[in-house]
Design a protein around this motif. Structure first.
Motif, short mmCIF file in Angstrom:
data_model
loop_
_atom_site.label_atom_id
_atom_site.label_comp_id
_atom_site.label_asym_id
_atom_site.label_seq_id
_atom_site.Cartn_x
_atom_site.Cartn_y
_atom_site.Cartn_z
N ILE A 125 75.28 7.25 -52.53
CA ILE A 125 76.69 7.67 -52.55
C ILE A 125 76.94 8.61 -53.74
N PHE A 126 76.33 8.25 -54.86
CA PHE A 126 76.50 9.07 -56.06
C PHE A 126 75.96 10.50 -55.83
N ILE A 127 74.73 10.56 -55.28
CA ILE A 127 74.16 11.89 -55.01
C ILE A 127 75.02 12.64 -54.00
N LYS A 128 75.50 11.91 -52.99
CA LYS A 128 76.31 12.58 -51.96
C LYS A 128 77.58 13.17 -52.58
N CYS A 129 78.18 12.43 -53.52
CA CYS A 129 79.40 12.96 -54.16
C CYS A 129 79.10 14.28 -54.85
N LEU A 130 77.94 14.34 -55.52
CA LEU A 130 77.60 15.59 -56.21
C LEU A 130 77.32 16.71 -55.21
N LYS A 131 76.58 16.34 -54.16
CA LYS A 131 76.24 17.38 -53.18
C LYS A 131 77.48 17.86 -52.44
N MET A 132 78.40 16.94 -52.24
CA MET A 132 79.63 17.24 -51.51
C MET A 132 80.38 18.42 -52.14
N ILE A 133 80.29 18.50 -53.48
CA ILE A 133 81.07 19.56 -54.11
C ILE A 133 80.23 20.80 -54.42
N ALA A 134 78.93 20.77 -54.04
CA ALA A 134 78.07 21.91 -54.40
C ALA A 134 78.55 23.22 -53.76
N ILE A 135 78.82 23.18 -52.47
CA ILE A 135 79.19 24.45 -51.80
C ILE A 135 80.58 24.94 -52.23
N PRO A 136 81.61 24.07 -52.23
CA PRO A 136 82.89 24.57 -52.75
C PRO A 136 82.77 25.08 -54.18
N LEU A 137 81.93 24.42 -54.97
CA LEU A 137 81.78 24.86 -56.36
C LEU A 137 81.18 26.26 -56.43
N ILE A 138 80.11 26.48 -55.67
CA ILE A 138 79.46 27.80 -55.71
C ILE A 138 80.45 28.87 -55.25
N LEU A 139 81.14 28.57 -54.16
CA LEU A 139 82.09 29.55 -53.63
C LEU A 139 83.15 29.89 -54.67
N ALA A 140 83.82 28.85 -55.17
CA ALA A 140 84.92 29.09 -56.10
C ALA A 140 84.43 29.73 -57.39
N ALA A 141 83.32 29.17 -57.94
CA ALA A 141 82.86 29.64 -59.24
C ALA A 141 82.36 31.08 -59.15
N LEU A 142 81.60 31.39 -58.10
CA LEU A 142 81.06 32.75 -58.01
C LEU A 142 82.15 33.78 -57.73
N ILE A 143 83.06 33.44 -56.85
CA ILE A 143 84.13 34.39 -56.54
C ILE A 143 84.95 34.64 -57.81
N LYS A 144 85.25 33.57 -58.51
CA LYS A 144 85.99 33.72 -59.76
C LYS A 144 85.15 34.52 -60.77
N GLY A 145 83.87 34.13 -60.90
CA GLY A 145 83.00 34.78 -61.87
C GLY A 145 82.88 36.28 -61.62
N VAL A 146 82.59 36.65 -60.38
CA VAL A 146 82.39 38.06 -60.06
C VAL A 146 83.70 38.82 -60.23
N SER A 147 84.80 38.26 -59.76
CA SER A 147 86.06 39.02 -59.84
C SER A 147 86.55 39.13 -61.29
N ASP A 148 86.18 38.17 -62.12
CA ASP A 148 86.54 38.27 -63.54
C ASP A 148 85.87 39.47 -64.21
#
Ligand code: ASP
Length: 435
Positions: free
Chosen positions: A44-67
């Motif tokens: 469950i712990f690993i799943k929680c981390l994996k669960m946010i991997a894709i939203p994290l990459i999307l949000a972080a990269l879009i923010k990072g590149v546009s910054d």
């Protein structure tokens, strides 16, 4: 009473996990109890981390590149990132080759041990060979083609498609830079906020880390194969671990030379991510924590970390490439083969590529090892030789993979003037803030 710092809590969780695991192997039915009642919490712990991997990459990269607000900055940073990633990987493979040729771990394996191991694990080996064959059957440019998704929503349904998500996010970020600022503002603000939320979720999940790693380690212990096989593989495992330790040392030197940051500062900042990499054997699952540590504790500005780290988690696997080089030569030695110098040079190239192609999940390095063996003409049955110790080595190489990503993000940040003072100096401030 002062509360124990998070990294100590994680270490305590690991130690207790190993102890409980060992204890339970002595009881009839102990293994099943751990598998049924403890392991699920680790998953469950690993799943929680994996669960946010894709939203994290999307949000972080879009923010990072546009910054970045400017395409030339992006290409400068991109070029440097890839160049440094490949350089560290080549250093890692070379260290691996050097060590395995010095220690010669495969020469101590006797004929009968080899036969026993090959027989024990031949079934498992087949599974890896099949996966590797599927990958090999595709054309030389397949990997390039695979980076581009044909449907972003379909791609986002699997964590295996990280490169596709990265491609989309960078492309989207570029689009956002190119439209007039007032038009992009709402979209940008949305992703900025989204990113903040995800990072807060990481903080919350990390509160459960000590319990998660306890469960994971207890399960690994009760499921590990017999101690005798481990003994026969001792020298091989020793060579890999020694190489990995040397690599950590290389990172510390790189950080010191290029960013002038002290070893203590670097290791203190990144250690929760390292402990997590060790417990989960997955750089992808560790990514949210790596991002958070590098940004908040090592002083890398978000526009660099959110660009460099997701790419690193998928393509930069120094620990994996080092292990592949050692494993390939070890198997060759165990089968009594002598590898020419030119073949060993070729192993540097194939192991570098194989590590880039390895997914950031447990055991991926072993699948791609099949390619390295194939290149050097080493019998694939040899995979069975190293199977018994693969999991512990996977845990160790993942630590190096994650540390390598953090190192490169600091060097890139420094080179573009984006390495500042860490936002959080005290270990547990942010986790405290959640409570
Ligand atoms: N488990 C490694 C990682 O996720 C990959 C591997 O070497 O198997 O980084």
């Amino acid at each position: 009473m002062k509360k124990l710092a998070l990294h100590w809590q994680i270490i305590l969780g690991m130690v207790l996990g190993v102890m409980v695991g060992l204890l339970m192997t002595n009881f009839e039915g102990g293994k099943e109890i751990i598998q049924d009642w403890v392991k699920p919490f680790g998953r469950i712990f690993i799943k929680c981390l994996k669960m946010i991997a894709i939203p994290l990459i999307l949000a972080a990269l879009i923010k990072g590149v546009s910054d970045l607000r400017d395409i030339s900055k992006l290409s400068k940073m991109g070029g440097r990132t890839i160049f440094i990633y490949i350089t560290t990987t080549v250093i890692a493979v070379s260290i691996g080759l050097l060590l395995v040729n010095m220690v010669n771990p495969g020469k101590s394996i006797t004929e009968s041990t080899r036969t026993e191991m090959v027989e024990n694990y031949s079934g498992d080996t087949q599974k890896y060979k099949d996966t590797a064959k599927k990958q090999k059957d595709s054309g030389p440019l397949q990997a390039l083609e695979d980076i581009v998704p044909d449907n972003i929503f379909a791609a986002a349904t699997s964590n295996r498609n990280m490169l596709q998500i990265i491609f989309f996010a960078i492309f989207f970020g570029i689009g956002l830079i190119l439209i007039p600022e007032e038009k992009g503002k709402t979209v940008k603000d949305f992703f900025d906020g989204f990113n903040e939320v995800i990072l807060k979720m990481v903080d919350i999940i990390m509160l459960a880390a000590p319990y998660g790693v306890f469960a994971l380690l207890a399960a690994i212990i009760v499921e590990s194969p017999s101690v005798d096989l481990f003994k026969a593989l001792g020298w091989y495992a020793f060579t890999v671990v020694l190489g990995l330790l040397l690599m950590i040392f290389v990172y510390i030197i790189i950080v010191l030379v290029f960013t002038k940051k002290k070893p203590n500062f670097f290791i203190n900042g990144i250690s929760p991510a390292q402990l997590l990499a060790f417990s989960t054997s997955s750089s992808a699952a560790t990514l949210p924590v790596t991002m958070e540590r590098v940004t908040e504790h090592l002083g890398v500005e978000e526009e660099v970390s959110s660009f460099v780290l997701p790419i690193g988690a998928t393509i930069n696997m120094d620990g994996t490439s080092l292990y592949q080089a050692v494993a390939a030569v070890f198997i060759a030695q165990a089968f009594g083969m002598n590898l020419e110098f030119s073949t060993q040079l070729g192993i540097i190239a194939t192991a570098t590529l194989a590590s880039i192609g390895s997914a950031a999940v447990p055991g991926a390095g072993m699948v791609m090892l099949v390619g390295v063996l194939g290149y050097a003409g080493i019998p694939e049955a040899g995979l069975a030789l190293i199977f018994a110790v693969d999991r512990p080595l996977d845990m160790c190489r993942t630590v190096v993979n994650v540390t390598g990503d953090a190192t490169v993000s600091m060097v890139v940040a420094k080179s573009v003037g984006k390495l500042g003072e860490p936002k959080i100096k005290n270990w547990d401030d942010e986790y405290e803030a959640v409570k």
